[in-house]
Design a protein around this motif. Structure first.
Motif, mmCIF file in Angstrom:
data_model
loop_
_atom_site.group_PDB
_atom_site.id
_atom_site.type_symbol
_atom_site.label_atom_id
_atom_site.label_comp_id
_atom_site.label_asym_id
_atom_site.label_seq_id
_atom_site.Cartn_x
_atom_site.Cartn_y
_atom_site.Cartn_z
ATOM 1 N N GLU A 293 0.852 -1.192 0.000
ATOM 2 C CA GLU A 293 0.000 0.000 0.000
ATOM 3 C C GLU A 293 0.887 1.241 0.000
ATOM 4 O O GLU A 293 2.041 1.179 0.403
ATOM 5 C CB GLU A 293 -0.927 0.003 1.219
ATOM 6 C CG GLU A 293 -0.194 -0.120 2.541
ATOM 7 C CD GLU A 293 -1.141 -0.369 3.704
ATOM 8 O OE1 GLU A 293 -2.357 -0.423 3.461
ATOM 9 O OE2 GLU A 293 -0.657 -0.500 4.830
ATOM 10 N N PRO A 294 0.361 2.376 -0.471
ATOM 11 C CA PRO A 294 1.177 3.597 -0.494
ATOM 12 C C PRO A 294 1.483 4.094 0.917
ATOM 13 O O PRO A 294 0.644 3.983 1.825
ATOM 14 C CB PRO A 294 0.308 4.587 -1.271
ATOM 15 C CG PRO A 294 -1.080 4.050 -1.220
ATOM 16 C CD PRO A 294 -0.971 2.571 -1.065
ATOM 17 N N THR A 295 2.685 4.620 1.072
ATOM 18 C CA THR A 295 3.099 5.153 2.377
ATOM 19 C C THR A 295 3.820 6.485 2.204
ATOM 20 O O THR A 295 4.403 6.763 1.154
ATOM 21 C CB THR A 295 4.033 4.184 3.134
ATOM 22 O OG1 THR A 295 5.210 3.948 2.342
ATOM 23 C CG2 THR A 295 3.361 2.856 3.419
ATOM 24 N N LYS A 296 3.770 7.284 3.244
ATOM 25 C CA LYS A 296 4.535 8.522 3.327
ATOM 26 C C LYS A 296 5.323 8.492 4.625
ATOM 27 O O LYS A 296 4.745 8.352 5.703
ATOM 28 C CB LYS A 296 3.608 9.736 3.305
ATOM 29 C CG LYS A 296 4.341 11.073 3.480
ATOM 30 C CD LYS A 296 3.380 12.227 3.612
ATOM 31 C CE LYS A 296 4.139 13.533 3.854
ATOM 32 N NZ LYS A 296 3.219 14.680 4.067
ATOM 33 N N SER B 184 -3.543 7.246 1.689
ATOM 34 C CA SER B 184 -4.419 6.841 0.587
ATOM 35 C C SER B 184 -3.822 7.310 -0.735
ATOM 36 O O SER B 184 -3.018 8.248 -0.779
ATOM 37 C CB SER B 184 -5.814 7.442 0.770
ATOM 38 O OG SER B 184 -5.779 8.849 0.575
ATOM 39 N N TRP B 185 -4.244 6.667 -1.822
ATOM 40 C CA TRP B 185 -3.779 7.081 -3.145
ATOM 41 C C TRP B 185 -4.209 8.519 -3.431
ATOM 42 O O TRP B 185 -3.439 9.311 -4.012
ATOM 43 C CB TRP B 185 -4.317 6.138 -4.219
ATOM 44 C CG TRP B 185 -3.526 4.882 -4.365
ATOM 45 C CD1 TRP B 185 -3.864 3.641 -3.925
ATOM 46 C CD2 TRP B 185 -2.258 4.754 -5.005
ATOM 47 N NE1 TRP B 185 -2.875 2.733 -4.248
ATOM 48 C CE2 TRP B 185 -1.879 3.389 -4.920
ATOM 49 C CE3 TRP B 185 -1.401 5.647 -5.635
ATOM 50 C CZ2 TRP B 185 -0.681 2.908 -5.433
ATOM 51 C CZ3 TRP B 185 -0.203 5.177 -6.164
ATOM 52 C CH2 TRP B 185 0.156 3.817 -6.056
ATOM 53 N N ALA B 186 -5.416 8.875 -3.028
ATOM 54 C CA ALA B 186 -5.917 10.231 -3.293
ATOM 55 C C ALA B 186 -5.068 11.281 -2.593
ATOM 56 O O ALA B 186 -4.702 12.312 -3.184
ATOM 57 C CB ALA B 186 -7.376 10.346 -2.853
ATOM 58 N N ASP B 187 -4.728 11.016 -1.331
ATOM 59 C CA ASP B 187 -3.907 11.972 -0.590
ATOM 60 C C ASP B 187 -2.495 12.043 -1.151
ATOM 61 O O ASP B 187 -1.886 13.121 -1.214
ATOM 62 C CB ASP B 187 -3.852 11.578 0.887
ATOM 63 C CG ASP B 187 -5.180 11.839 1.594
ATOM 64 O OD1 ASP B 187 -6.007 12.588 1.028
ATOM 65 O OD2 ASP B 187 -5.394 11.278 2.692
ATOM 66 N N ALA B 188 -1.968 10.871 -1.553
ATOM 67 C CA ALA B 188 -0.623 10.860 -2.145
ATOM 68 C C ALA B 188 -0.606 11.664 -3.439
ATOM 69 O O ALA B 188 0.306 12.475 -3.667
ATOM 70 C CB ALA B 188 -0.195 9.417 -2.412
ATOM 71 N N ASP B 189 -1.614 11.452 -4.281
ATOM 72 C CA ASP B 189 -1.691 12.202 -5.538
ATOM 73 C C ASP B 189 -1.782 13.702 -5.280
ATOM 74 O O ASP B 189 -1.141 14.506 -5.965
ATOM 75 C CB ASP B 189 -2.910 11.752 -6.353
ATOM 76 C CG ASP B 189 -2.744 10.342 -6.912
ATOM 77 O OD1 ASP B 189 -1.594 9.907 -7.079
ATOM 78 O OD2 ASP B 189 -3.774 9.682 -7.170
ATOM 79 N N LYS B 190 -2.582 14.066 -4.285
ATOM 80 C CA LYS B 190 -2.784 15.482 -3.986
ATOM 81 C C LYS B 190 -1.486 16.135 -3.504
ATOM 82 O O LYS B 190 -1.093 17.209 -4.005
ATOM 83 C CB LYS B 190 -3.867 15.612 -2.917
ATOM 84 C CG LYS B 190 -4.230 17.047 -2.560
ATOM 85 C CD LYS B 190 -5.351 17.076 -1.526
ATOM 86 C CE LYS B 190 -5.691 18.515 -1.128
ATOM 87 N NZ LYS B 190 -6.767 18.551 -0.110
ATOM 88 N N GLU B 191 -0.800 15.481 -2.574
ATOM 89 C CA GLU B 191 0.418 16.066 -2.008
ATOM 90 C C GLU B 191 1.553 16.097 -3.031
ATOM 91 O O GLU B 191 2.263 17.094 -3.163
ATOM 92 C CB GLU B 191 0.851 15.282 -0.765
ATOM 93 C CG GLU B 191 -0.095 15.434 0.408
ATOM 94 C CD GLU B 191 0.453 14.805 1.681
ATOM 95 O OE1 GLU B 191 1.702 14.825 1.851
ATOM 96 O OE2 GLU B 191 -0.344 14.293 2.487
ATOM 97 N N ILE B 192 1.726 14.982 -3.757
ATOM 98 C CA ILE B 192 2.824 14.915 -4.730
ATOM 99 C C ILE B 192 2.545 15.869 -5.890
ATOM 100 O O ILE B 192 3.450 16.575 -6.362
ATOM 101 C CB ILE B 192 3.008 13.472 -5.234
ATOM 102 C CG1 ILE B 192 3.456 12.572 -4.082
ATOM 103 C CG2 ILE B 192 4.028 13.416 -6.377
ATOM 104 C CD1 ILE B 192 3.422 11.083 -4.409
ATOM 105 N N GLY B 193 1.297 15.907 -6.348
ATOM 106 C CA GLY B 193 0.933 16.813 -7.434
ATOM 107 C C GLY B 193 1.192 18.264 -7.073
ATOM 108 O O GLY B 193 1.706 19.045 -7.884
ATOM 109 N N ALA B 194 0.825 18.637 -5.863
ATOM 110 C CA ALA B 194 1.037 20.016 -5.421
ATOM 111 C C ALA B 194 2.521 20.353 -5.395
ATOM 112 O O ALA B 194 2.939 21.446 -5.812
ATOM 113 C CB ALA B 194 0.423 20.206 -4.030
ATOM 114 N N LYS B 195 3.328 19.407 -4.917
ATOM 115 C CA LYS B 195 4.770 19.657 -4.845
ATOM 116 C C LYS B 195 5.390 19.730 -6.234
ATOM 117 O O LYS B 195 6.258 20.588 -6.495
ATOM 118 C CB LYS B 195 5.438 18.548 -4.028
ATOM 119 C CG LYS B 195 6.907 18.815 -3.703
ATOM 120 C CD LYS B 195 7.057 20.054 -2.831
ATOM 121 C CE LYS B 195 8.509 20.344 -2.500
ATOM 122 N NZ LYS B 195 8.672 21.555 -1.681
#
Length: 1020
Positions: free
Chosen positions: A150-153, A159-170
């Motif tokens: 599973e995705p981790t930070k 979650s995939w949605a949160d990962a996409d949001k944070e990485i996309g913003a960066k």
């Protein structure tokens, strides 16, 4: 004739060690612990025992495991309540797909049972081949320990949605600031993915794509770019070659992905012609072992030899130096000129200048064997760009790094610089199928699926397009890298739809998508035109640089290589591959420093054999370029004096099970991706290493007629059974004071075998390269257990099929030595001299399924018996583990289950966890403790073929029968079939003039037939 040669498997056997003599007489080197289950012997004798206890002691003294054998596990079968529409219970489905993991690329067929992939085979319609690693990759799918789930930070689930949001913003922040971002991947060879990467870079112009291959062939790619203007590898049509000269290119191994199928297709003795292959190398390689002539030269002498060959062929006078092989080089120049366009030169030196010289020689020959148009795309790494990336990261010039399925912290020689630079980036995202050191050091870890769970494509060469399709639903919460890049680029298209549209528009040219997907590949029929490119390469400058670098060589010269089992180390947590014996050294669960006999003697290194068959070794400290590793030493016949070899891909520790933490990481010494390192110092250090090596186990016990080798000249001109000079003479015995052929005398009455099917397996020793794909295929098909390093060490490996490697020496027999007036000491001294460069022959060995089987006559409970179709069958629930059958087997091919290997934490491999068990074949029972097992000639496969034909109301088709090993064999060395069907290929092979049975004088009448090995000694 070679049948009289002295064959040997180890240096200890060559020396005539008394330990080897003892081992040859002792099939099972450890006594059965009868006291553990019966009590003390003296106590039993002095006590008043019951009749039951007395019989227990007498009847089972030699069968400790029989008690456990009677207590097999009970499993409850639970039926489907509602059967899925696309699953038929008990019937396998096959899917055509492609493997492309960055190091191994193959067109394959995947066998699934009830939705589980359980075996991989070559897609022969696509001219596909499989190696041991490709075969074993199905087990890596079920690697619960190492796979990301599973995705981790920062180690915490996200979650995939949160990962996409944070990485996309960066990523958007870095784009606005125009800060550098790097996408670091291995070779993908995927045209659709390349387009997605281009679109991602368009969306984020501050991004650069860098390709990193842990085991580099960047020198060859750079050279081809300089000579032909295309960043690719040349292809080689070795099936059309007349003369092949290779300077350290292991093209039957991993060089350019391997060319074993084409090579063997050019070496069919029945045509009367074979290519002539000369290998100049320092390490004993798979390719060198199969060559017609092997010349032992250090890497620096390979450089000068290559330059001298260029001078001899072109008449030039580029900078070079004399070498010990110059006489051979002169003859090779003559042979290559004579071969003309049918000659080819290859070099495995990962040096741009060396590769340019080889390309120039092939140009001078007008070689048709090298294909510069239909090029290979399977190695695209760029060492210069990787080095620049590490430098920029360390200098703080890289703000973000996205990595996909690479582990530079493990595999870069300057991994500490990469680690330091990784700490300086603002965002690091690792997209990976498996956990590793680089993933662990990254801010985000995003799991990607295994290739058997994925959609995709791969452009193997310029005309072959492979499609990847999932064969199982994703086991974990994963997402493909393509879907991730599309999403981050702002494209809402699903990758499957993108792939289908891309292939339909750009590749298929009007052909059906469904047809291509069903076949697993598409071959372009459009003719390729060679692009006109004006090369600016000046060969004299190239030669000067190459010669100058080699001239600085001093001390030992280290040649890095990859093993047939582990490759670059991507599948280091795969127990099938760890237990797979190396084809040359026969060692498993290890890498080591290979050293010549002469150097080992001088430096005090040895490999003593213990009285239980185990081999030990000394440790050496190897230092080069300021880096050093401690590694065990393996004395290797055929190693060039002054050189050593070391395999990459071992020494991984992060995330692996304890049992898999084996070997030494050699990458720290692998500076600049150069497989040759000069100025190496070697120092013996304290300690004793325990090898798991099978080379002195199951010895031939003086039976030197187990192999037959002949020259092409003799094959073409001499009658095979000529009583004096024949190269395939039968064994003779004395009967009624007359010398008669052994197969005319029999102790048993013959049964009528002409009714129904009768199976034979033919093995062509000329075509067998020893690659071992068949060994792993047998493992997968027959649920062969992994036993671990300690058990292999003491001779308890469970491989049903092994590939014996024999060295041969010119001093043939003791009788011949006596005729020559040699003393025993002089004979062994002569043999040791020969051991500096012995001939090598590989022989696959499994149960021979004897029609007069010695094992059947001694089994007290009829657990082993002969089937009407020729197979020697085992009834496991009858076996009480006496092991009489193994002691009576002259081929030493039976295995004893010393322990319960499944559901046992002591053997914590795939059979001990629920995911690993998913690879098990439900058609084959998992054996319990205390029983004998061995090759069944895949009786489940032959019966399935018969039942299928019966259900369809027809006879079995010609050549329809197969076994796992014959299906997996890339070169066609193994052919299985019904000899009662005269149209089957095996029927003709059984009558071929090269056909013989191993140890035919024993009159066991095997159903396994070998074909005499033919070598082209350039006399024909």
């Amino acid at each position: 004739m070679a049948s009289n040669k002295k064959y040997w498997q180890s240096v200890e056997e060559l020396k005539g060690s008394s330990i080897v003599e003892t081992l040859s007489k002792n099939e099972f080197v450890e006594e059965i612990p009868t006291d553990d289950f019966l009590g003390d012997k003296e106590t039993l004798e002095n006590s008043s025992t019951s009749r039951r206890d007395f019989l227990k002691y007498v009847g089972f003294t030699t069968a400790a495991a029989s008690l456990a054998a009677c207590e097999g596990p009970v499993r409850k079968a639970i039926p489907y309540v509602v059967k899925p529409d696309d699953v038929t219970i008990g019937v396998a489905d096959w899917y055509a797909t492609s493997m492309a993991d960055g190091y191994d690329f193959a067109n394959v067929l995947v066998k699934t049972r009830e939705g589980r992939p359980i075996q991989i085979m070559p897609n022969k319609d696509a001219n596909g081949t499989t190696s041991a690693r490709v075969q074993a990759s199905v087990l890596s799918l079920y690697d619960e320990t190492l796979r990301l789930k599973e995705p981790t930070k920062s180690g915490e689930t996200i979650s995939w949605a949160d990962a996409d949001k944070e990485i996309g913003a960066k990523l958007n922040e870095l784009k606005e600031a125009n800060k550098s971002v790097v996408l670091l991947t291995g070779t993908m060879a995927s045209p659709s993915t390349s387009k997605i990467v281009e679109e991602f870079i368009t969306a984020y112009p501050n991004t650069k794509h860098v390709v990193y291959d842990a085991v580099s062939e960047s020198g060859a790619v750079d050279a081809f770019m300089a000579m032909y203007g295309k960043r690719a590898l040349p292809n080689y049509h070795l099936d059309k070659a007349k003369t092949i000269v290779s300077f350290g290119a292991d093209f039957l191994g991993d060089f350019h992905g391997g060319f074993e199928k084409a090579y063997i297709n050019g070496r069919k003795p029945q045509t009367g012609k074979m290519s002539y292959h000369v290998q100049l190398e320092s390490n004993m390689s798979l390719t060198g072992a199969n060559s017609d002539k092997r010349v032992v030269v250090k890497p620096s002498d390979q450089v000068y030899g290559l330059l001298n060959l260029y001078n001899a062929i072109t008449g030039a006078n580029v900078t070079s130096k004399a070498t010990p092989a110059d006489k051979v080089i002169k003859q090779l120049a003559s042979d290559l000129k004579k071969a003309g366009s049918k000659g080819v030169v290859l070099t495995g030196l990962n040096d741009k200048n060396a590769q340019l010289i080889a390309l120039a020689i092939n140009k001078a020959l007008n070689s048709e064997i090298i294909d510069t148009t239909n090029t290979l795309n399977i190695r695209q790494g760029n060492d210069a760009e990787v080095a620049q990336l590490v430098s920029d990261m360390k200098a703080g010039k890289v703000a973000g790094i996205l990595s996909y399925n690479v582990d530079p912290i493990y595999s870069l020689s300057n991994s500490s610089d990469f680690s330091e630079g990784l700490k300086k980036v603002e965002i690091s995202v690792a997209l990976s199928t498996e956990n590793n050191e680089t993933v662990n050091a990254s801010h985000f870890a995003l799991p990607t699926p295994h290739f058997l769970e994925s959609w995709g494509d791969a452009q193997f060469d310029s005309v072959t397009y492979g499609l990847v399709q999932p064969t199982i639903q994703p086991l974990f919460n994963t997402r493909q890298v393509q879907d991730t890049l599309l999403k981050w680029s702002g494209n809402a298209t699903k990758y499957y739809d993108y792939l289908k549209a891309f292939a339909t528009t750009n590749v298929l040219g009007g052909s059906s998508w469904n047809t291509a997907l069903h076949n697993g590949f598409f071959t372009s029929t459009a003719s390729l035109e060679e692009e006109v490119f004006e090369s600016t390469v000046v060969i004299s400058d190239v030669a000067s640089k190459l010669s100058s670098a080699a001239n600085k060589a001093s001390g030992f010269e280290l040649n890095f290589y990859t093993k047939a089992g582990l490759g670059d180390g991507k599948q280091a947590n795969n127990p099938w591959l760890q237990e797979f014996p190396d084809p040359i050294t026969r060692a498993s669960w290890d890498n080591y420093l290979t050293m010549s006999i002469a150097d080992a003697k001088e430096l005090g290194f040895d490999n003593p054999v213990k009285d239980n068959g185990a081999i030990n070794g000394d440790y050496a400290k190897v230092s080069v370029n300021g880096a050093e590793v401690i590694v065990p030493v393996m004395v290797q016949p055929g190693q060039a004096k002054g050189s050593v070899g070391l395999a990459l891909g071992y020494g991984k520790t992060f995330g692996l099970k304890e049992e898999m933490n084996v070997g030494v990481n050699a990458y720290p010494l692998y500076k600049g991706g150069n497989n040759i390192q000069y100025n190496v110092s070697i120092e013996k250090v304290s300690g004793t290493h325990k090898f798991a090596c099978t080379q002195v186990q199951k010895t031939i016990a003086g039976r030197h007629d187990i192999l037959k080798v002949a020259s092409l000249k003799d094959y073409n001109t001499v009658a095979p059974k000529d009583h004096k000079n024949g190269w395939n003479k039968p064994s003779y015995v004395s009967y009624d004071h007359q010398e008669v052929e052994a197969n005319t005398i029999d102790l048993w009455d013959e049964h009528n075998r002409e009714i129904g099917h009768h199976f034979n397996l033919s093995i062509d020793l000329t075509s067998c390269t020893g690659c071992g794909a068949c060994v792993i295929a047998c493992h997968a098909e027959n649920n062969v257990p992994v036993v671990g390093k300690n058990e292999v060490r003491v001779g308890r490996d469970m491989h049903w099929l092994r590939i014996d490697r024999y060295y041969s020496s010119e001093v043939e027999t003791r009788e011949e030595a006596k005729e020559l007036g040699l003393s025993r000491g002089e004979m062994y001294e002569a043999l040791e001299t020969e051991a500096e460069n012995p001939e090598v022959t590989f022989q696959p060995m499994m149960c021979q399924h004897c029609n007069h089987a010695p094992c059947e006559t001694v089994c007290p409970v009829a657990a082993t018996s002969h089937g009407r179709q020729g197979q020697n069958q085992m009834a496991y629930n009858r076996c009480v583990g006496t092991r009489y059958c193994a002691n009576n087997c002259p081929y030493r091919v039976r295995r004893f289950n010393w322990f319960q290997y499944s559901n046992n934490n002591e053997f914590d491999f795939n059979m001990n966890n629920e995911y690993g068990k998913m690879v098990l074949n439900p058609d084959v029972v998992v054996r319990s403790r205390g029983v004998m097992e061995k090759c069944s000639m895949c009786i489940q496969m032959t019966q399935a073929t018969i039942l299928k034909a019966k259900k369809e109301g027809r006879a079995v088709n010609t050549d329809e029968f197969e076994t796992a090993c014959s299906s997996a064999c890339t070169t066609g060395a193994m052919v299985f079939g019904d000899v009662n069907n005269k149209e089957d290929e095996v029927a003709a092979l059984a009558e071929d003039k090269r056909a013989y049975n191993v140890l035919d004088y024993l009159q066991t009448k095997p159903n396994v037939i070998y074909q005499v090995k033919i070598k082209n000694t350039n006399e024909a």
